[in-house]
Design a protein around this motif. Structure first.
Motif, mmCIF file in Angstrom:
data_model
loop_
_atom_site.group_PDB
_atom_site.id
_atom_site.type_symbol
_atom_site.label_atom_id
_atom_site.label_comp_id
_atom_site.label_asym_id
_atom_site.label_seq_id
_atom_site.Cartn_x
_atom_site.Cartn_y
_atom_site.Cartn_z
ATOM 1 N N LYS A 129 -3.291 -28.893 -24.712
ATOM 2 C CA LYS A 129 -2.911 -28.648 -26.100
ATOM 3 C C LYS A 129 -1.585 -29.330 -26.382
ATOM 4 O O LYS A 129 -0.703 -29.396 -25.522
ATOM 5 C CB LYS A 129 -2.789 -27.144 -26.352
ATOM 6 C CG LYS A 129 -4.110 -26.395 -26.313
ATOM 7 C CD LYS A 129 -3.890 -24.923 -26.639
ATOM 8 C CE LYS A 129 -5.218 -24.169 -26.627
ATOM 9 N NZ LYS A 129 -5.021 -22.722 -26.908
ATOM 10 N N ARG A 175 1.256 -28.666 -28.693
ATOM 11 C CA ARG A 175 1.917 -27.800 -29.658
ATOM 12 C C ARG A 175 3.024 -28.569 -30.373
ATOM 13 O O ARG A 175 3.722 -29.375 -29.760
ATOM 14 C CB ARG A 175 2.496 -26.561 -28.970
ATOM 15 C CG ARG A 175 1.447 -25.711 -28.271
ATOM 16 C CD ARG A 175 2.059 -24.444 -27.685
ATOM 17 N NE ARG A 175 1.072 -23.673 -26.950
ATOM 18 C CZ ARG A 175 0.191 -22.861 -27.510
ATOM 19 N NH1 ARG A 175 0.178 -22.719 -28.835
ATOM 20 N NH2 ARG A 175 -0.682 -22.202 -26.775
ATOM 21 N N VAL A 176 3.158 -28.320 -31.647
ATOM 22 C CA VAL A 176 4.174 -29.025 -32.432
ATOM 23 C C VAL A 176 5.547 -28.838 -31.818
ATOM 24 O O VAL A 176 6.335 -29.789 -31.710
ATOM 25 C CB VAL A 176 4.161 -28.532 -33.894
ATOM 26 C CG1 VAL A 176 5.354 -29.112 -34.658
ATOM 27 C CG2 VAL A 176 2.856 -28.926 -34.581
ATOM 28 N N ARG A 183 4.192 -33.485 -37.240
ATOM 29 C CA ARG A 183 2.860 -33.150 -37.770
ATOM 30 C C ARG A 183 2.204 -34.376 -38.400
ATOM 31 O O ARG A 183 0.987 -34.583 -38.267
ATOM 32 C CB ARG A 183 2.972 -32.015 -38.796
ATOM 33 C CG ARG A 183 3.302 -30.668 -38.195
ATOM 34 C CD ARG A 183 3.090 -29.545 -39.207
ATOM 35 N NE ARG A 183 3.492 -28.263 -38.659
ATOM 36 C CZ ARG A 183 4.695 -27.707 -38.797
ATOM 37 N NH1 ARG A 183 5.628 -28.369 -39.494
ATOM 38 N NH2 ARG A 183 4.972 -26.556 -38.255
ATOM 39 N N ASN A 194 -1.322 -35.871 -37.056
ATOM 40 C CA ASN A 194 -2.468 -36.043 -37.956
ATOM 41 C C ASN A 194 -2.960 -37.486 -37.955
ATOM 42 O O ASN A 194 -4.176 -37.739 -37.995
ATOM 43 C CB ASN A 194 -2.091 -35.619 -39.379
ATOM 44 C CG ASN A 194 -2.140 -34.111 -39.568
ATOM 45 O OD1 ASN A 194 -3.128 -33.466 -39.233
ATOM 46 N ND2 ASN A 194 -1.081 -33.538 -40.117
ATOM 47 N N ARG A 245 -8.657 -32.032 -32.844
ATOM 48 C CA ARG A 245 -7.989 -31.008 -33.645
ATOM 49 C C ARG A 245 -8.907 -29.796 -33.784
ATOM 50 O O ARG A 245 -10.070 -29.919 -34.152
ATOM 51 C CB ARG A 245 -7.649 -31.587 -35.013
ATOM 52 C CG ARG A 245 -6.986 -30.609 -35.957
ATOM 53 C CD ARG A 245 -6.368 -31.334 -37.152
ATOM 54 N NE ARG A 245 -7.171 -32.469 -37.585
ATOM 55 C CZ ARG A 245 -6.717 -33.458 -38.342
ATOM 56 N NH1 ARG A 245 -5.465 -33.462 -38.734
ATOM 57 N NH2 ARG A 245 -7.515 -34.434 -38.730
ATOM 58 N N ARG A 260 -5.832 -24.140 -34.881
ATOM 59 C CA ARG A 260 -5.337 -23.975 -33.515
ATOM 60 C C ARG A 260 -4.617 -25.210 -32.983
ATOM 61 O O ARG A 260 -4.311 -25.293 -31.797
ATOM 62 C CB ARG A 260 -6.490 -23.602 -32.568
ATOM 63 C CG ARG A 260 -7.013 -22.192 -32.792
ATOM 64 C CD ARG A 260 -7.977 -21.812 -31.685
ATOM 65 N NE ARG A 260 -9.197 -22.621 -31.719
ATOM 66 C CZ ARG A 260 -10.048 -22.729 -30.693
ATOM 67 N NH1 ARG A 260 -9.783 -22.117 -29.558
ATOM 68 N NH2 ARG A 260 -11.140 -23.473 -30.813
ATOM 69 N N GLY A 261 -4.360 -26.158 -33.836
ATOM 70 C CA GLY A 261 -3.559 -27.312 -33.444
ATOM 71 C C GLY A 261 -4.334 -28.439 -32.799
ATOM 72 O O GLY A 261 -5.550 -28.540 -32.930
#
Length: 246
Positions: A41, A43-44, A59, A63, A73, A77-78
């Motif tokens: 994963k 995470r930001v 972000r 994207n 994606r 949930r990211g």
């Protein structure tokens, strides 16, 4: 691989897109080289910490990478790093062969003197560059990677469809990810430059069938070598998945 935070954390007019582009470039490079573990994963907060930028440009970069297929994606949930497998590589290679065959045939059919000159120049530059770094023979030379990409782009540049070129670029990114991830394994001998010269010579001779044959053989050999290298490596998850589907 570390990045300074000073330059990427400064806010100001017009800085958001610049920061997003910087994060995008750095993260994309890490994804293509297999620096980050597949299926993890993203995470930001972790990306913010690693690449030294704010949440908003991070972000935007995530994207953008997801839209290009380099990240997956989950709704709400990211993001996650796309897994690798022999099945995926085989499908990718088939699709790339379909697309680039059409693009190369179109380029040969609509050849111009300028296109031919650019192809000759791209081959010349590639021939003058060392593929491996002298100080680290297990790693590809970033300059060679750029010239290699430029050569393959030059082959199809006269196809008269920016859409087709764009699709081919996206597939090239995905194929490069597999190739670069497998480069640390023991190399199988091949004449890279000879393969590229043969593709260029047949293309410049107007031999569409011969050029397509040389190009597709080049891609299929690369894919086969990637699978073989992964099967011999300890690359986490990738080698296990590729061995199971070989």
């Amino acid at each position: 691989m570390t990045y300074g935070t000073a330059d990427l954390s400064e806010e100001g007019p017009g800085s958001k897109s610049t920061l997003a582009s910087a994060v995008y470039t750095q993260l994309r490079d890490d994804l293509l080289r297999g620096v980050l573990e597949t299926e993890s994963k993203l995470r930001v907060e972790w990306v913010v910490s690693r690449y030294g930028a704010g949440a908003s440009p991070v972000r935007e970069a995530l994207n953008r990478l997801a839209s290009e297929g380099l990240l997956g994606r989950h709704d709400q949930r990211g993001f996650f790093i796309m897994p690798v497998s022999a099945e995926e590589l085989e499908e990718l290679t088939r699709t790339r062969c379909w697309m680039e065959e059409r693009a190369l045939r179109e380029s040969i059919a609509h050849r111009t003197g300028e296109w031919e000159e650019q192809l000759v120049l791209a081959l010349h530059r590639l021939a003058r560059s060392q593929r491996r770094l002298p100080e680290d023979p297990a790693s590809n030379n970033p300059e060679w990677e750029k010239l290699h990409r430029a050569f393959h782009r030059a082959l199809i540049a006269a196809c008269r469809s920016h859409w087709l070129v764009g699709f081919c670029d996206q597939l090239s990114d995905q194929a490069s990810r597999y190739r670069l991830m497998s480069q640390a394994s023991p190399a199988i001998e091949r004449d890279d430059l000879g393969e590229h010269r043969l593709i260029a010579e047949r293309t410049l001779d107007g031999d569409a069938d011969g050029a397509v044959e040389a190009l597709l053989n080049h891609y299929r050999l690369t894919a086969a070598m990637c699978i073989e290298r992964f099967s011999q490596s300890e690359y986490p998850k990738a080698s296990k998945t590729l061995r199971g589907r070989k």
